[in-house]
Design a protein around this motif. Structure first.
Motif, PDB file in Angstrom:
ATOM      1  N   UNK A 124      -3.325  -1.167  -4.110  1.00 66.52           N
ATOM      2  CA  UNK A 124      -4.691  -0.682  -3.925  1.00 66.52           C
ATOM      3  C   UNK A 124      -5.516  -0.856  -5.193  1.00 66.52           C
ATOM      4  N   UNK A 125      -4.849  -0.798  -6.341  1.00 65.54           N
ATOM      5  CA  UNK A 125      -5.582  -1.030  -7.595  1.00 65.54           C
ATOM      6  C   UNK A 125      -6.010  -2.491  -7.685  1.00 65.54           C
ATOM      7  N   UNK A 143     -14.903   0.629   0.451  1.00 62.96           N
ATOM      8  CA  UNK A 143     -14.661  -0.815   0.579  1.00 62.96           C
ATOM      9  C   UNK A 143     -15.482  -1.382   1.715  1.00 62.96           C
ATOM     10  N   UNK A 158     -12.223  -6.328  -4.741  1.00 61.07           N
ATOM     11  CA  UNK A 158     -13.465  -5.818  -4.145  1.00 61.07           C
ATOM     12  C   UNK A 158     -14.626  -5.918  -5.118  1.00 61.07           C
ATOM     13  N   UNK A 159     -14.379  -5.364  -6.285  1.00 59.68           N
ATOM     14  CA  UNK A 159     -15.403  -5.296  -7.335  1.00 59.68           C
ATOM     15  C   UNK A 159     -15.893  -6.700  -7.702  1.00 59.68           C
ATOM     16  N   UNK A 165       0.810  -1.229   0.000  1.00 62.34           N
ATOM     17  CA  UNK A 165       0.000   0.000   0.000  1.00 62.34           C
ATOM     18  C   UNK A 165       0.840   1.274   0.000  1.00 62.34           C
ATOM     19  N   UNK A 201       0.891  -0.098  -6.022  1.00 63.80           N
ATOM     20  CA  UNK A 201      -0.291  -0.351  -6.858  1.00 63.80           C
ATOM     21  C   UNK A 201      -1.138  -1.479  -6.281  1.00 63.80           C
ATOM     22  N   UNK A 254     -19.008  -2.088   0.776  1.00 68.69           N
ATOM     23  CA  UNK A 254     -19.187  -3.217  -0.137  1.00 68.69           C
ATOM     24  C   UNK A 254     -18.930  -4.559   0.551  1.00 68.69           C
ATOM     25  N   UNK A 274      -6.519  -4.394  -5.026  1.00 69.49           N
ATOM     26  CA  UNK A 274      -7.573  -4.535  -4.015  1.00 69.49           C
ATOM     27  C   UNK A 274      -8.914  -4.069  -4.576  1.00 69.49           C
ATOM     28  N   UNK A 275      -8.895  -2.969  -5.318  1.00 64.70           N
ATOM     29  CA  UNK A 275     -10.140  -2.437  -5.891  1.00 64.70           C
ATOM     30  C   UNK A 275     -10.782  -3.465  -6.827  1.00 64.70           C
ATOM     31  N   UNK A 314      -7.866  -2.072   4.778  1.00 62.48           N
ATOM     32  CA  UNK A 314      -7.826  -2.141   3.313  1.00 62.48           C
ATOM     33  C   UNK A 314      -7.762  -0.755   2.679  1.00 62.48           C
ATOM     34  N   UNK A 315      -7.057   0.114   3.345  1.00 60.51           N
ATOM     35  CA  UNK A 315      -6.939   1.492   2.905  1.00 60.51           C
ATOM     36  C   UNK A 315      -5.521   1.774   2.484  1.00 60.51           C
ATOM     37  N   UNK A 316      -5.292   2.125   1.215  1.00 57.19           N
ATOM     38  CA  UNK A 316      -3.918   2.398   0.790  1.00 57.19           C
ATOM     39  C   UNK A 316      -3.379   3.668   1.439  1.00 57.19           C
ATOM     40  N   UNK A 317      -2.072   3.758   1.566  1.00 57.82           N
ATOM     41  CA  UNK A 317      -1.459   5.017   1.994  1.00 57.82           C
ATOM     42  C   UNK A 317      -1.153   5.897   0.786  1.00 57.82           C
ATOM     43  N   UNK A 318      -0.892   5.267  -0.353  1.00 59.54           N
ATOM     44  CA  UNK A 318      -0.799   6.000  -1.615  1.00 59.54           C
ATOM     45  C   UNK A 318      -1.701   5.296  -2.619  1.00 59.54           C
ATOM     46  N   UNK A 319      -2.205   6.040  -3.592  1.00 56.29           N
ATOM     47  CA  UNK A 319      -3.038   5.448  -4.644  1.00 56.29           C
ATOM     48  C   UNK A 319      -2.996   6.404  -5.833  1.00 56.29           C
ATOM     49  N   UNK A 320      -2.677   5.870  -6.991  1.00 54.02           N
ATOM     50  CA  UNK A 320      -2.544   6.706  -8.199  1.00 54.02           C
ATOM     51  C   UNK A 320      -3.743   7.627  -8.384  1.00 54.02           C
ATOM     52  N   UNK A 339       3.185   2.948  -2.732  1.00 54.79           N
ATOM     53  CA  UNK A 339       3.684   2.937  -4.111  1.00 54.79           C
ATOM     54  C   UNK A 339       3.672   1.546  -4.741  1.00 54.79           C
TER      55      UNK A 339
END
Lengths: 266, 266
Positions: free
Chosen positions: A106-107, B250, A113-114, A100, A104, B253, A109-110, B136-142, A102
């Motif tokens: 979280x992408x 998240x 989730x979906x 989490x 990616x 959901x 994880x998204x 499930x929470x990123x610290x960074x996310x694009x 730098x």
């Protein structure tokens, strides 16, 4: 087969941080997840010494970027994780550092989730922590650095580095730049233009916490020149701030020098 | 006895990060160091579940702050580490989180340096990483948070919080505040005064990654009021930024809600 697959219980995905490189810096939870996995999906930042800990018979899929190889696009990795989990597999998505920060992660994880796939996130020691500990350099220190921040020095093709330089040029905060080697001259120029003293010490680390670790120390203003004299193989982490001066002092006092080459060339 | 002690080989000190609370988030290296130790010197942020992993016969010294107890002053801890090592002991100094992020580990390292005691620093998962992974929470996310920074909300007695509020009020950087509960109203007031939107989501976590973990989510401007409705026992970590909104989505959901109480009271 189709009906058998449909009745199969859906698998689970672990998004796992492999840490900075030293296999001993894996967490117990990461080791457990790897031990449960049917499949490990990894990228180029995971060193071979960690891949060597994976049991025989576990499928290993390399999705990493390598010179002369195109990496698997992020969207394909996301889909691969969903597909493997739907096929009932226990999947470890193994990423360098922390998923989490730098990563990616979280992408991914998204996407999970979906798709309604069960997943868990296992944090990892990020490079800043691993390199700091190895160099005996704090990230914060009373009266020297009241906080620490992590940014990435990577940019998308043909786009400028989108960073708030004024805010970053803070002598009381340790600034850690990930993936900044390609743009280091621009980073140094912007930081000094915003008032960060050119004498601010910097530690640059490549392959931190591994047997191949190499480091240089230099004042900020001398960093681009100092880097011309070294050949780093792999991503480079920059730790910028007065804490790097503490590392230098400790190095001077220690038998085991902290910087293999202390290039104070200013 | 004196000459016997003099001829005794000097011991070694490991400055070890115990991670955020979950014993599974110890690194393999931390576990090895604890296994080698004759003495473990720990403070109040190390949970009992981790102390329970220490072998019988290993001396445990509690130097932590506890209600109604005065903590051992930092200088005494520093001297204790030197004294134990000089007596030939292998010492683990076990600290919550990472020893080099708000852990005063660097002050202990400085003392060991000065005394010529061999020591090693073992990084640990810091609370921000542990709490983020659990939620499930990123610290960074694009496109959402290009970086992350850690500050402390603790202040010395009778001194104002010495933080660069303008720089901290950056909607594109995740801001993590350690030890900020006592001063949260002042923190919120300063951040919003410098332009951070009052609608910015915040996740507040107490005892993150343990079975006793509790969380609330609230918009920044509603946070001081929302906190009046909960009784957190232990240090509270605040993660401020758009990434906390990702955690909320998240949560909505998921079967397992990420926030036990989502207090959007604004």
């Amino acid at each position: 087969m189709v009906s058998a697959e449909r009745s199969m219980a859906v698998g689970k995905v672990y998004l796992v941080g492999a840490g900075p490189g030293d296999p001993e810096l894996l967490t117990l939870k990461a080791v457990r997840a790897i031990g449960e996995a049917d499949v490990v999906v990894y990228d180029r930042l995971v060193p071979s010494s960690i891949l060597a800990t994976i049991a025989d018979g576990v499928l290993q899929i390399n999705v990493g970027k390598q010179a002369a190889h195109h990496p698997v696009p992020q969207e394909e990795i996301n889909e691969m994780l969903v597909r493997l989990a739907r096929a009932g597999r226990t999947v470890v998505r193994l990423k360098g550092g922390d998923p989490f920060i730098f990563g990616r992660g979280s992408e991914e994880a998204a996407e999970l989730d979906q798709a309604g796939i069960p997943y868990e996130v296992v944090p990892g020691i990020t490079a800043a922590q691993g390199c700091a500990a190895a160099a005996r350099m704090p990230l914060t220190h009373r009266g020297v650095a009241s906080g620490v921040r992590y940014v990435t020095g990577h940019r998308k093709a043909n786009e400028p580095l989108d960073l708030d330089w004024k805010s970053l040029a803070d002598p009381d905060t340790t600034l850690v730049v990930y993936m900044g080697l390609a743009n280091i001259a621009e980073i140094v120029r912007n930081l000094t233009a915003q008032g960060l003293p050119g004498t601010t010490p910097v530690l640059a680390v490549c392959q931190g916490t591994t047997a191949q670790e190499s480091r240089i120390c230099a004042p900020l203003e001398a960093l681009p020149v100092a880097l011309k004299d070294v050949s780093f193989s792999g991503p480079v982490l920059f730790i910028i701030g007065k804490v790097a001066g503490i590392a230098l002092e400790r190095s001077a006092r220690s038998d085991a020098a902290i910087c293999e080459a202390i290039s104070v060339v200013a």
